[in-house]
Write a protein that holds these residues in place. Structure first.
Motif, PDB file in Angstrom:
ATOM      1  N   THR A  30       0.988  -1.219  -0.132  1.00  0.00           N
ATOM      2  CA  THR A  30       0.015   0.081  -0.081  1.00  0.00           C
ATOM      3  C   THR A  30       0.949   1.149   0.102  1.00  0.00           C
ATOM      4  OG1 THR A  30      -1.855  -1.184   1.461  1.00  0.00           O
ATOM      5  CG2 THR A  30      -1.896   1.151   1.210  1.00  0.00           C
ATOM      6  N   ALA A  31       1.934   1.389   0.677  1.00  0.00           N
ATOM      7  CA  ALA A  31       2.813   2.583   0.735  1.00  0.00           C
ATOM      8  C   ALA A  31       3.522   2.606  -0.474  1.00  0.00           C
ATOM      9  CB  ALA A  31       4.089   2.213   1.960  1.00  0.00           C
ATOM     10  N   MET A  32       3.979   1.424  -0.947  1.00  0.00           N
ATOM     11  CA  MET A  32       4.563   1.624  -2.391  1.00  0.00           C
ATOM     12  C   MET A  32       3.569   2.113  -3.466  1.00  0.00           C
ATOM     13  SD  MET A  32       6.719  -1.977  -2.875  1.00  0.00           S
ATOM     14  CE  MET A  32       6.692  -1.768  -4.532  1.00  0.00           C
ATOM     15  N   ALA A  33       2.084   1.608  -3.310  1.00  0.00           N
ATOM     16  CA  ALA A  33       1.287   2.372  -4.503  1.00  0.00           C
ATOM     17  C   ALA A  33       1.074   3.628  -4.277  1.00  0.00           C
ATOM     18  CB  ALA A  33       0.042   1.432  -4.243  1.00  0.00           C
ATOM     19  N   HIS A  34       1.112   4.178  -3.176  1.00  0.00           N
ATOM     20  CA  HIS A  34       0.625   5.454  -2.763  1.00  0.00           C
ATOM     21  C   HIS A  34       1.925   6.549  -2.678  1.00  0.00           C
ATOM     22  CE1 HIS A  34      -3.651   4.785  -2.029  1.00  0.00           C
ATOM     23  NE2 HIS A  34      -3.195   3.763  -1.524  1.00  0.00           N
ATOM     24  N   GLY A  35       3.017   5.868  -2.780  1.00  0.00           N
ATOM     25  CA  GLY A  35       4.233   6.621  -2.782  1.00  0.00           C
ATOM     26  C   GLY A  35       4.639   7.270  -1.534  1.00  0.00           C
ATOM     27  N   ALA A  36       5.630   8.091  -1.576  1.00  0.00           N
ATOM     28  CA  ALA A  36       6.061   8.789  -0.407  1.00  0.00           C
ATOM     29  C   ALA A  36       5.539  10.136   0.158  1.00  0.00           C
ATOM     30  CB  ALA A  36       7.673   8.736  -0.296  1.00  0.00           C
ATOM     31  N   GLY A  37       4.954  10.747  -0.928  1.00  0.00           N
ATOM     32  CA  GLY A  37       4.490  12.251  -0.922  1.00  0.00           C
ATOM     33  C   GLY A  37       3.162  12.476  -0.216  1.00  0.00           C
ATOM     34  N   ASP A  38       3.056  13.643   0.046  1.00  0.00           N
ATOM     35  CA  ASP A  38       1.585  14.105   0.609  1.00  0.00           C
ATOM     36  C   ASP A  38       1.332  15.094  -0.271  1.00  0.00           C
ATOM     37  OD1 ASP A  38      -0.567  15.262   1.959  1.00  0.00           O
ATOM     38  OD2 ASP A  38       0.757  15.790   3.671  1.00  0.00           O
ATOM     39  N   PRO A  39      -0.071  14.754  -1.057  1.00  0.00           N
ATOM     40  CA  PRO A  39      -0.463  15.520  -2.242  1.00  0.00           C
ATOM     41  C   PRO A  39      -0.989  16.840  -1.534  1.00  0.00           C
ATOM     42  CG  PRO A  39      -1.216  13.287  -2.310  1.00  0.00           C
ATOM     43  CD  PRO A  39      -0.566  13.451  -1.068  1.00  0.00           C
ATOM     44  N   ALA A  40      -1.519  16.928  -0.234  1.00  0.00           N
ATOM     45  CA  ALA A  40      -2.134  18.182   0.272  1.00  0.00           C
ATOM     46  C   ALA A  40      -0.935  19.171   0.561  1.00  0.00           C
ATOM     47  CB  ALA A  40      -2.675  17.947   1.684  1.00  0.00           C
ATOM     48  N   ALA A  41       0.196  18.514   0.922  1.00  0.00           N
ATOM     49  CA  ALA A  41       1.572  19.571   1.252  1.00  0.00           C
ATOM     50  C   ALA A  41       2.009  19.901  -0.120  1.00  0.00           C
ATOM     51  CB  ALA A  41       2.618  18.699   2.179  1.00  0.00           C
ATOM     52  N   GLY A  42       2.045  18.945  -1.119  1.00  0.00           N
ATOM     53  CA  GLY A  42       2.490  19.521  -2.487  1.00  0.00           C
ATOM     54  C   GLY A  42       1.712  20.366  -3.080  1.00  0.00           C
ATOM     55  N   GLU A  43       0.637  20.661  -2.812  1.00  0.00           N
ATOM     56  CA  GLU A  43      -0.382  21.583  -3.480  1.00  0.00           C
ATOM     57  C   GLU A  43       0.178  22.959  -3.153  1.00  0.00           C
ATOM     58  OE1 GLU A  43      -4.934  22.690  -4.437  1.00  0.00           O
ATOM     59  OE2 GLU A  43      -4.658  20.870  -2.789  1.00  0.00           O
ATOM     60  N   GLN A  44       0.751  23.055  -1.653  1.00  0.00           N
ATOM     61  CA  GLN A  44       0.927  24.411  -1.362  1.00  0.00           C
ATOM     62  C   GLN A  44       2.249  25.027  -1.888  1.00  0.00           C
ATOM     63  OE1 GLN A  44       0.983  24.155   3.111  1.00  0.00           O
ATOM     64  NE2 GLN A  44      -0.910  22.955   3.185  1.00  0.00           N
ATOM     65  N   ASN A  45       2.854  23.991  -2.449  1.00  0.00           N
ATOM     66  CA  ASN A  45       4.269  24.423  -2.849  1.00  0.00           C
ATOM     67  C   ASN A  45       4.231  24.405  -4.684  1.00  0.00           C
ATOM     68  OD1 ASN A  45       6.027  24.677  -0.660  1.00  0.00           O
ATOM     69  ND2 ASN A  45       6.256  22.494  -0.797  1.00  0.00           N
ATOM     70  N   ALA A  46       3.010  23.957  -4.931  1.00  0.00           N
ATOM     71  CA  ALA A  46       2.818  23.829  -6.584  1.00  0.00           C
ATOM     72  C   ALA A  46       2.448  25.468  -7.192  1.00  0.00           C
ATOM     73  CB  ALA A  46       1.628  23.105  -6.878  1.00  0.00           C
TER      74      ALA A  46
END
Length: 202
Positions: A15-31
């Motif tokens: 499951t962790a591999m499928a979802h990766g290591a990133g947090d999309p909500a946190a990423g949106e703030q830097n995008a």
């Protein structure tokens, strides 16, 4: 009991591999800064030679961000933009863009047949491997291997990158050697047909 525990551990790991290591909500703030060139959600870049970032694969995009930040993949327009971002910030950005929907364009009908033949079957005469082998027949990529999704990517960007691989201008990254070998056998007209086909693939 041991089997049960092993199964739970394996399931959590997958499951962790499928979802990766990133947090999309946190990423949106830097995008926000990225949107100036790549468009909202990375789906509509302002120029055809800029890539769509939406849905191309978290692992692949993370690796590209690392290479760009380190200077191994020079992109003048991105100079300094990633300097203050941590490794986790890069994972978060990659996760955010991977969750966005790819907007597929309209391919030129006159080039589709040739592009499709190359994408799905390669060119036996010149030794060009089929793109579908790594990037999947539907263009969805291969996330565990870090091969990007290509379906819907802008034709201008795909053509530019294939030529960069062919000319040795893009040599950084884990899969660069594979791409440089494939691209070295492609003609300009084949690149045009492939890039066009990919832009409308879904």
């Amino acid at each position: 009991m041991k089997r049960l525990i092993a199964g739970v551990v394996l399931g959590v790991g997958l499951t962790a591999m499928a979802h990766g290591a990133g947090d999309p909500a946190a990423g949106e703030q830097n995008a926000a800064v990225c949107a100036a060139c790549h468009g909202q959600g990375g789906a509509k870049p302002i120029m055809a030679v800029y890539p769509k970032l939406s849905g191309i694969g978290e692992k692949y995009l993370y690796r590209q961000l690392v290479d760009i930040k380190a200077g191994d993949r020079p992109i003048p327009e991105m100079t300094g933009l990633l300097d203050n971002m941590s490794d986790q910030d890069l994972w978060d950005l990659a996760a955010y863009y991977n969750e966005q929907e790819m907007v597929v364009g309209q391919a030129d009908p006159e080039l589709i047949d040739r592009g499709q033949a190359l994408y799905r079957g390669g060119n036996m005469a010149s030794g060009v491997a089929a793109c579908a082998g790594c990037h999947s027949p539907s263009g969805a990529g291969n996330e565990p291997a870090g091969y990007p999704a290509l379906g819907g990517q802008t034709a201008g960007y795909v053509a530019q990158q294939l030529k960069a691989y062919r000319d040795g201008e893009r040599a950084a990254g884990a899969n660069a050697a594979i791409m440089m070998d494939v691209a070295s056998k492609l003609s300009d007209s084949e690149i045009e047909a492939l890039a066009n086909y990919v832009s409308g693939l879904n």
